[in-house]
Motif scaffolding. Structure first.
Motif, PDB file in Angstrom:
ATOM      1  N   LEU A  58       0.826  -1.201   0.000  1.00  0.00           N
ATOM      2  CA  LEU A  58       0.000   0.000   0.000  1.00  0.00           C
ATOM      3  C   LEU A  58       0.865   1.258   0.000  1.00  0.00           C
ATOM      4  CD1 LEU A  58      -2.903  -0.946   2.444  1.00  0.00           C
ATOM      5  CD2 LEU A  58      -2.997  -0.722  -0.039  1.00  0.00           C
ATOM      6  N   VAL A  59       1.975   1.215   0.724  1.00  0.00           N
ATOM      7  CA  VAL A  59       2.905   2.351   0.709  1.00  0.00           C
ATOM      8  C   VAL A  59       3.487   2.534  -0.686  1.00  0.00           C
ATOM      9  CG1 VAL A  59       5.045   3.267   1.674  1.00  0.00           C
ATOM     10  CG2 VAL A  59       3.453   2.027   3.148  1.00  0.00           C
ATOM     11  N   GLN A  60       3.845   1.436  -1.332  1.00  0.00           N
ATOM     12  CA  GLN A  60       4.426   1.515  -2.671  1.00  0.00           C
ATOM     13  C   GLN A  60       3.410   2.003  -3.695  1.00  0.00           C
ATOM     14  OE1 GLN A  60       5.720  -2.539  -2.698  1.00  0.00           O
ATOM     15  NE2 GLN A  60       7.783  -2.047  -1.989  1.00  0.00           N
ATOM     16  N   ILE A  61       2.160   1.581  -3.562  1.00  0.00           N
ATOM     17  CA  ILE A  61       1.119   2.067  -4.471  1.00  0.00           C
ATOM     18  C   ILE A  61       0.919   3.570  -4.285  1.00  0.00           C
ATOM     19  CG2 ILE A  61      -1.361   1.985  -4.958  1.00  0.00           C
ATOM     20  CD1 ILE A  61      -1.241  -1.017  -4.381  1.00  0.00           C
ATOM     21  N   ALA A  62       0.878   4.011  -3.021  1.00  0.00           N
ATOM     22  CA  ALA A  62       0.708   5.449  -2.759  1.00  0.00           C
ATOM     23  C   ALA A  62       1.885   6.249  -3.314  1.00  0.00           C
ATOM     24  CB  ALA A  62       0.558   5.682  -1.259  1.00  0.00           C
ATOM     25  N   LEU A  63       3.084   5.735  -3.135  1.00  0.00           N
ATOM     26  CA  LEU A  63       4.264   6.424  -3.645  1.00  0.00           C
ATOM     27  C   LEU A  63       4.248   6.470  -5.165  1.00  0.00           C
ATOM     28  CD1 LEU A  63       6.827   7.816  -2.664  1.00  0.00           C
ATOM     29  CD2 LEU A  63       8.001   5.618  -2.783  1.00  0.00           C
ATOM     30  N   ILE A  66     -10.801  -1.791 -16.324  1.00  0.00           N
ATOM     31  CA  ILE A  66      -9.484  -1.530 -15.731  1.00  0.00           C
ATOM     32  C   ILE A  66      -9.619  -0.743 -14.435  1.00  0.00           C
ATOM     33  CG2 ILE A  66      -7.265  -0.397 -16.102  1.00  0.00           C
ATOM     34  CD1 ILE A  66      -7.584  -0.978 -19.077  1.00  0.00           C
ATOM     35  N   LEU A  67     -10.513   0.251 -14.427  1.00  0.00           N
ATOM     36  CA  LEU A  67     -10.722   1.038 -13.216  1.00  0.00           C
ATOM     37  C   LEU A  67     -11.270   0.181 -12.078  1.00  0.00           C
ATOM     38  CD1 LEU A  67     -12.234   4.316 -14.689  1.00  0.00           C
ATOM     39  CD2 LEU A  67     -10.205   4.172 -13.243  1.00  0.00           C
ATOM     40  N   LEU A  68     -12.275  -0.652 -12.380  1.00  0.00           N
ATOM     41  CA  LEU A  68     -12.856  -1.501 -11.345  1.00  0.00           C
ATOM     42  C   LEU A  68     -11.843  -2.522 -10.833  1.00  0.00           C
ATOM     43  CD1 LEU A  68     -16.430  -2.083 -12.838  1.00  0.00           C
ATOM     44  CD2 LEU A  68     -15.778  -0.578 -10.959  1.00  0.00           C
ATOM     45  N   ALA A  69     -11.041  -3.084 -11.730  1.00  0.00           N
ATOM     46  CA  ALA A  69     -10.015  -4.038 -11.299  1.00  0.00           C
ATOM     47  C   ALA A  69      -8.996  -3.355 -10.389  1.00  0.00           C
ATOM     48  CB  ALA A  69      -9.322  -4.644 -12.521  1.00  0.00           C
ATOM     49  N   SER A  70      -8.598  -2.118 -10.721  1.00  0.00           N
ATOM     50  CA  SER A  70      -7.663  -1.380  -9.872  1.00  0.00           C
ATOM     51  C   SER A  70      -8.271  -1.099  -8.507  1.00  0.00           C
ATOM     52  CB  SER A  70      -7.265  -0.066 -10.547  1.00  0.00           C
ATOM     53  OG  SER A  70      -6.672  -0.300 -11.805  1.00  0.00           O
ATOM     54  N   GLY A  71      -9.549  -0.746  -8.490  1.00  0.00           N
ATOM     55  CA  GLY A  71     -10.220  -0.507  -7.217  1.00  0.00           C
ATOM     56  C   GLY A  71     -10.294  -1.756  -6.358  1.00  0.00           C
ATOM     57  N   VAL A  72     -10.542  -2.918  -6.986  1.00  0.00           N
ATOM     58  CA  VAL A  72     -10.592  -4.182  -6.243  1.00  0.00           C
ATOM     59  C   VAL A  72      -9.222  -4.498  -5.654  1.00  0.00           C
ATOM     60  CG1 VAL A  72     -10.891  -6.670  -6.492  1.00  0.00           C
ATOM     61  CG2 VAL A  72     -12.546  -5.114  -7.515  1.00  0.00           C
ATOM     62  N   ILE A  73      -8.145  -4.230  -6.407  1.00  0.00           N
ATOM     63  CA  ILE A  73      -6.791  -4.467  -5.889  1.00  0.00           C
ATOM     64  C   ILE A  73      -6.562  -3.640  -4.622  1.00  0.00           C
ATOM     65  CG2 ILE A  73      -4.337  -4.151  -6.353  1.00  0.00           C
ATOM     66  CD1 ILE A  73      -4.966  -4.679  -9.311  1.00  0.00           C
ATOM     67  N   LEU A  74      -6.836  -2.343  -4.703  1.00  0.00           N
ATOM     68  CA  LEU A  74      -6.620  -1.454  -3.552  1.00  0.00           C
ATOM     69  C   LEU A  74      -7.484  -1.871  -2.360  1.00  0.00           C
ATOM     70  CD1 LEU A  74      -6.499   2.004  -5.360  1.00  0.00           C
ATOM     71  CD2 LEU A  74      -4.580   0.759  -4.372  1.00  0.00           C
ATOM     72  N   ALA A  75      -8.760  -2.167  -2.632  1.00  0.00           N
ATOM     73  CA  ALA A  75      -9.670  -2.523  -1.541  1.00  0.00           C
ATOM     74  C   ALA A  75      -9.264  -3.847  -0.895  1.00  0.00           C
ATOM     75  CB  ALA A  75     -11.102  -2.608  -2.074  1.00  0.00           C
ATOM     76  N   SER A  76      -8.897  -4.846  -1.704  1.00  0.00           N
ATOM     77  CA  SER A  76      -8.540  -6.151  -1.140  1.00  0.00           C
ATOM     78  C   SER A  76      -7.262  -6.060  -0.305  1.00  0.00           C
ATOM     79  CB  SER A  76      -8.383  -7.183  -2.255  1.00  0.00           C
ATOM     80  OG  SER A  76      -7.290  -6.864  -3.093  1.00  0.00           O
ATOM     81  N   LEU A  77      -6.294  -5.275  -0.763  1.00  0.00           N
ATOM     82  CA  LEU A  77      -5.080  -5.092   0.029  1.00  0.00           C
ATOM     83  C   LEU A  77      -5.376  -4.393   1.357  1.00  0.00           C
ATOM     84  CD1 LEU A  77      -2.510  -4.023  -2.720  1.00  0.00           C
ATOM     85  CD2 LEU A  77      -2.377  -6.067  -1.295  1.00  0.00           C
ATOM     86  N   ALA A  78      -6.202  -3.339   1.294  1.00  0.00           N
ATOM     87  CA  ALA A  78      -6.519  -2.600   2.514  1.00  0.00           C
ATOM     88  C   ALA A  78      -7.327  -3.446   3.493  1.00  0.00           C
ATOM     89  CB  ALA A  78      -7.281  -1.323   2.161  1.00  0.00           C
ATOM     90  N   ILE A  79      -8.289  -4.210   2.968  1.00  0.00           N
ATOM     91  CA  ILE A  79      -9.119  -5.049   3.837  1.00  0.00           C
ATOM     92  C   ILE A  79      -8.279  -6.150   4.477  1.00  0.00           C
ATOM     93  CG2 ILE A  79     -11.001  -6.724   3.839  1.00  0.00           C
ATOM     94  CD1 ILE A  79     -12.362  -4.976   1.701  1.00  0.00           C
TER      95      ILE A  79
END
Length: 550
Positions: free
Chosen positions: A32-37, A398-411
């Motif tokens: 998550l830190v790397q994605i934010a960076l 692509i947008l929904l898949a990216s959102g699922v990646i972020l949400a699954s990592l955070a959850i």
């Protein structure tokens, strides 16, 4: 020059992310830190990476899958093969069907075939993401083994479903028989090619080394780095699963490489190289994912407008609904699978009483993080249809898949510590006994080798009493280990005046221990994971003794 600068920026971002993640709360995983960076780089640094999915897969994914396959505990994977295959095959197909129909109902503007493509993209969990989360979340060993095995094997089933969903969107037709045949070919051929490439590469390198009278560390390490790319390219060339071939090549490396004569120093250096490569590629993948987000969200309004809405906040609603359905399907599958396992165990008379804790089932549900495989799969969607028209809802997928990646990592990062807190798990049975048996057998092998080498040295060099005294002292230390299992009993007596004789005998003993250790592993008298752990200790001792003799 621009490409070189970009690569250096990415590597610098990986280094910075490691430092930043250590300063932040421990529950926040490094991805998550790397994605934010990466998102900050994409938004403000003016750097834009045109991510080619095929190149992305080729350069970054095979070595990581290979390493995961190489290091995954093989005995535990075989023990839990039913659960792993159920998650890797059954759950993926259930997810594609269930989520595909749900997405089409939720977003009627998205054609059914495209909805199935989105479901196929988000169905496989990612071994890179799962491993990254496990670095900061204390996941029980058996659960982690199942998650690792699932994420290694479900890429093939998810990508096969994606291939047929795309074909259906392009042609408007679908054949179940053809899909099953293609899946069987991709999976079986991928596994066979991956194992075959490893066997040919390691066996050929060993044959050349024996014919030329030696080998060097650099070439051995380079061969190990080339194997995953060779397996991936060979499998893709015959339209098999390249990702499964890379994972199978890593699994085969455990069995093929253990019998090859490689020096301890080479094994230590090779392990260090792969550790560095794993850290770098893991980081680059998630930084690249974050770098793509600003450009993706820039087109969010147009993508949402295609669904009949004006507010981009609808995207969050879509992502939340998709993540909820993914979690519900996974929870239901895990619950049913555990109930069937307990029922069969009770029928045999050895099942535990009661039902498994609901928190364990929930933890298995939220632990299925998505990552780089999901993003790369979404980016493989074609730009246009055969008619020349734009591929429907491509940007939205692509947008929904990216959102699922972020949400699954955070959850997973936030939910797993809460769900697993306070739970106690039974200890692994037989681990202490296996370790004791391994130490006894290797000590006996060392004693036999010391006796053999001592006789040979006395015959070649004379002064038999001197060699006999040193050998007797060392054998006494090994017999003391057998009697007391004292790992410290083999400490070297620095005051020995026969240091060189002792060093040679110790080196012969350590190498005999290693041979005996991996013979136990090959016969399955001890676990391969334990053999690898104890083998690393012997490698360090071997390298230390070898260096002292230079």
């Amino acid at each position: 020059m621009d490409v070189v600068t970009l690569c250096l920026f990415l590597l610098l971002a990986v280094v910075v992310s490691g430092t930043v993640s250590r300063l932040l709360p421990s529950a926040l995983p490094r991805p998550l830190v790397q994605i934010a960076l990466g998102a900050l780089i994409g938004a403000f640094a003016g750097i834009r990476v045109e991510l080619d999915p095929e190149l992305f897969f080729l350069l970054l994914v095979p070595p990581l899958l290979f390493l995961d396959g190489w290091r995954i505990p093989k005995d535990e994977l075989l023990r839990d093969r039913g659960a792993v295959l159920g998650l890797a095959l059954g759950l993926v197909f259930l997810t594609v069907l269930g989520l595909g129909f749900f997405v089409h109902w939720l977003i009627p503007a998205m054609p059914l075939a495209v909805a199935f493509a989105l479901a196929a993209v988000v169905s496989p969990t990612d071994p890179i993401a799962v491993g990254a989360i496990a670095q900061k979340v204390p996941i029980p060993k058996r659960m982690m083994h199942i998650l690792e095995g699932e994420s290694l094997l479900n890429d093939a089933s998810g990508l096969v479903c994606l291939r047929f969903a795309i074909a259906a969107a392009l042609s408007g037709t679908f054949s179940l028989g053809e899909a099953l045949g293609t899946f069987a070919w991709m999976a079986l051929a991928g596994v066979a090619i991956g194992a075959g490439v490893t066997w040919l590469a390691i066996g050929g390198k060993s044959l050349v080394a024996r014919r030329t009278g030696g080998d060097d560390a650099g070439s051995n390490i380079l061969v190990s780095l080339l194997i995953p790319f060779g397996a991936y390219l060979a499998a893709e060339h015959v339209h098999a699963s390249g990702v499964l071939a890379a994972a199978a090549a890593g699994i085969a490396m455990t069995f093929v490489g253990s019998g090859v004569a490689v020096s301890a120093a080479t094994r230590i250096r090779r392990r260090a190289v792969w550790d560095m490569l794993q850290f770098t590629l893991n980081g680059v993948i998630f930084v690249l994912l974050g770098e793509q987000l600003p450009a993706l969200f820039a087109g969010a309004r147009a993508a949402v407008a295609g669904t009949g809405h004006d507010n981009v906040w609808w995207l969050l609603g879509y992502v939340g609904a998709i993540v909820a359905v993914l979690a519900a399907l996974r929870y239901g599958w895990v619950w049913v699978a555990l109930q069937l396992t307990l029922y069969r165990a009770k029928q045999r008379g050895d099942g535990p009483k009661g039902s498994p804790p609901r928190r364990v089932i929930a933890a298995m549900s939220v632990a299925g993080a998505r990552g780089a495989i999901t993003l790369a799969g979404a980016l493989t969607l074609p730009l246009t249809l055969p008619s020349g028209a734009d591929f429907p809802a491509r940007d939205l997928v692509i947008l929904l898949a990216s959102g699922v990646i972020l949400a699954s990592l955070a959850i997973a990062a936030g939910g797993l510590p809460l769900l697993l807190r306070g739970l106690t798990f039974p200890a692994e049975e037989g681990a202490a006994g296996e370790r004791d048996r391994a130490r006894v057998v290797t000590a006996e092998a060392a004693i036999a080798e010391i006796e053999r080498v001592q006789h040979a040295m006395a015959q070649d060099r004379g002064d038999a009493d001197r060699y006999t005294d040193v050998a007797a002292r060392l054998m006494a230390q090994y017999r003391d280990r057998i009697a007391h299992l004292d790992e410290d009993s083999g400490a070297r007596d620095e005051r020995s005046q026969d240091a060189e004789i002792e060093r040679e005998l110790r080196l012969a003993a350590v190498r005999a221990e290693r041979r005996a250790l991996f013979a136990l592993g090959r016969r399955r008298e001890i676990g391969l994971t334990l053999a690898e752990q104890l083998g690393r200790e012997l490698d360090l001792a071997d390298a230390r003794l070898t260096r002292k003799g230079l």
